[in-house]
Design a protein around this motif. Structure first.
Motif, PDB file in Angstrom:
ATOM      1  N   CYS A 169      20.042  10.615 -72.537  1.00  0.00           N
ATOM      2  CA  CYS A 169      19.489   9.610 -73.446  1.00  0.00           C
ATOM      3  C   CYS A 169      19.184   8.257 -72.804  1.00  0.00           C
ATOM      4  CB  CYS A 169      20.453   9.365 -74.605  1.00  0.00           C
ATOM      5  SG  CYS A 169      21.123  10.850 -75.381  1.00  0.00           S
ATOM      6  N   SER A 170      19.900   7.905 -71.749  1.00  0.00           N
ATOM      7  CA  SER A 170      19.808   6.546 -71.216  1.00  0.00           C
ATOM      8  C   SER A 170      18.470   6.228 -70.551  1.00  0.00           C
ATOM      9  CB  SER A 170      20.951   6.260 -70.245  1.00  0.00           C
ATOM     10  OG  SER A 170      20.824   7.047 -69.081  1.00  0.00           O
TER      11      SER A 170
ATOM     12  N   SER B 163       6.329   5.485 -86.165  1.00  0.00           N
ATOM     13  CA  SER B 163       6.783   4.110 -86.218  1.00  0.00           C
ATOM     14  C   SER B 163       8.043   3.983 -87.086  1.00  0.00           C
ATOM     15  CB  SER B 163       5.660   3.243 -86.796  1.00  0.00           C
ATOM     16  OG  SER B 163       6.052   1.901 -86.848  1.00  0.00           O
ATOM     17  N   ILE B 164       9.042   3.259 -86.564  1.00  0.00           N
ATOM     18  CA  ILE B 164      10.247   2.977 -87.350  1.00  0.00           C
ATOM     19  C   ILE B 164      10.602   1.499 -87.207  1.00  0.00           C
ATOM     20  CG2 ILE B 164      11.185   5.317 -87.116  1.00  0.00           C
ATOM     21  CD1 ILE B 164      13.238   4.088 -85.120  1.00  0.00           C
ATOM     22  N   GLN B 165      11.337   1.007 -88.162  1.00  0.00           N
ATOM     23  CA  GLN B 165      11.871  -0.350 -88.138  1.00  0.00           C
ATOM     24  C   GLN B 165      13.350  -0.247 -87.777  1.00  0.00           C
ATOM     25  OE1 GLN B 165       9.902  -3.016 -89.077  1.00  0.00           O
ATOM     26  NE2 GLN B 165      11.447  -4.590 -88.910  1.00  0.00           N
ATOM     27  N   ALA B 166      13.786  -1.026 -86.771  1.00  0.00           N
ATOM     28  CA  ALA B 166      15.184  -1.022 -86.364  1.00  0.00           C
ATOM     29  C   ALA B 166      15.550  -2.402 -85.830  1.00  0.00           C
ATOM     30  CB  ALA B 166      15.436   0.037 -85.298  1.00  0.00           C
TER      31      ALA B 166
ATOM     32  N   GLY C  79      18.545  -0.092 -75.719  1.00  0.00           N
ATOM     33  CA  GLY C  79      17.163   0.106 -76.130  1.00  0.00           C
ATOM     34  C   GLY C  79      16.167  -0.544 -75.196  1.00  0.00           C
ATOM     35  N   SER C  80      14.894  -0.340 -75.497  1.00  0.00           N
ATOM     36  CA  SER C  80      13.792  -0.895 -74.719  1.00  0.00           C
ATOM     37  C   SER C  80      12.790  -1.488 -75.713  1.00  0.00           C
ATOM     38  CB  SER C  80      13.144   0.213 -73.892  1.00  0.00           C
ATOM     39  OG  SER C  80      12.086  -0.280 -73.113  1.00  0.00           O
ATOM     40  N   PRO C  81      12.623  -2.809 -75.721  1.00  0.00           N
ATOM     41  CA  PRO C  81      11.789  -3.472 -76.733  1.00  0.00           C
ATOM     42  C   PRO C  81      10.427  -2.807 -76.925  1.00  0.00           C
ATOM     43  CG  PRO C  81      12.868  -5.100 -75.353  1.00  0.00           C
ATOM     44  CD  PRO C  81      13.146  -3.754 -74.737  1.00  0.00           C
ATOM     45  N   GLY C  82      10.118  -2.552 -78.195  1.00  0.00           N
ATOM     46  CA  GLY C  82       8.836  -1.980 -78.567  1.00  0.00           C
ATOM     47  C   GLY C  82       8.705  -0.486 -78.371  1.00  0.00           C
TER      48      GLY C  82
END
Length: 152
Positions: free
Chosen positions: A32-33, A78-81, A42-45
């Protein structure tokens, strides 16, 4: 047993733990990493952060089921997080064992501030695996969960 077979048996036995690895941090690192980065940052966007969020999602039985469905069936669109929009593709990880998926999810929820952190069991994953879903169905499950318990 023949003496010449002992080295082969020793090699096979030494390889077994790698196949049955249930260390959530190691499994996360190898599966996963690359996308969600070390420690689930995470990685922006592209790929949402997991640390500090999944423990909150897993606080309800519906949330735990949703997270298991995401790992088993993947998610795209697309998701919002964490107040940001992410548009990417997450492949299914159904080739991992139930123990391995439970270990990854238990590791990830431990990165939050929920104390005690939720725990995923092999049974949780077996139940989720028994109802395979298409990525669109997982996205609909996310929307329903977000309406009932807003997803961070």
């Amino acid at each position: 047993m023949k003496k010449s077979a002992l080295p082969l048996l020793a090699l096979m036995l030494s390889a077994t733990p790698a196949l049955a690895d249930t260390d959530g941090a190691n499994l996360y690192g190898s599966n996963c990493s690359a996308c969600h980065q070390a420690g689930g940052k995470g990685s922006p966007g592209q790929f949402p952060p997991l640390a500090g969020r999944l423990d909150k999602i897993a606080a309800t039985p519906e949330g735990k089921t949703y997270l298991a469905h995401v790992l088993l069936n993947g998610l795209h669109g697309s998701i919002q997080a964490s107040g940001a929009r992410y548009a990417s593709f997450m492949p299914p990880f159904k080739s991992l064992s139930d123990d391995q998926i439970a270990a990854i999810l238990t590791y990830l929820v431990s990165l939050g501030d929920t104390n005690p952190a939720p725990v995923f069991t092999t049974k949780d994953i077996q139940v989720a695996r028994s109802t395979p879903k298409k990525a669109k169905e997982v996205a609909a499950e996310r929307q329903a969960l977000d309406a009932a318990h807003p997803i961070p």
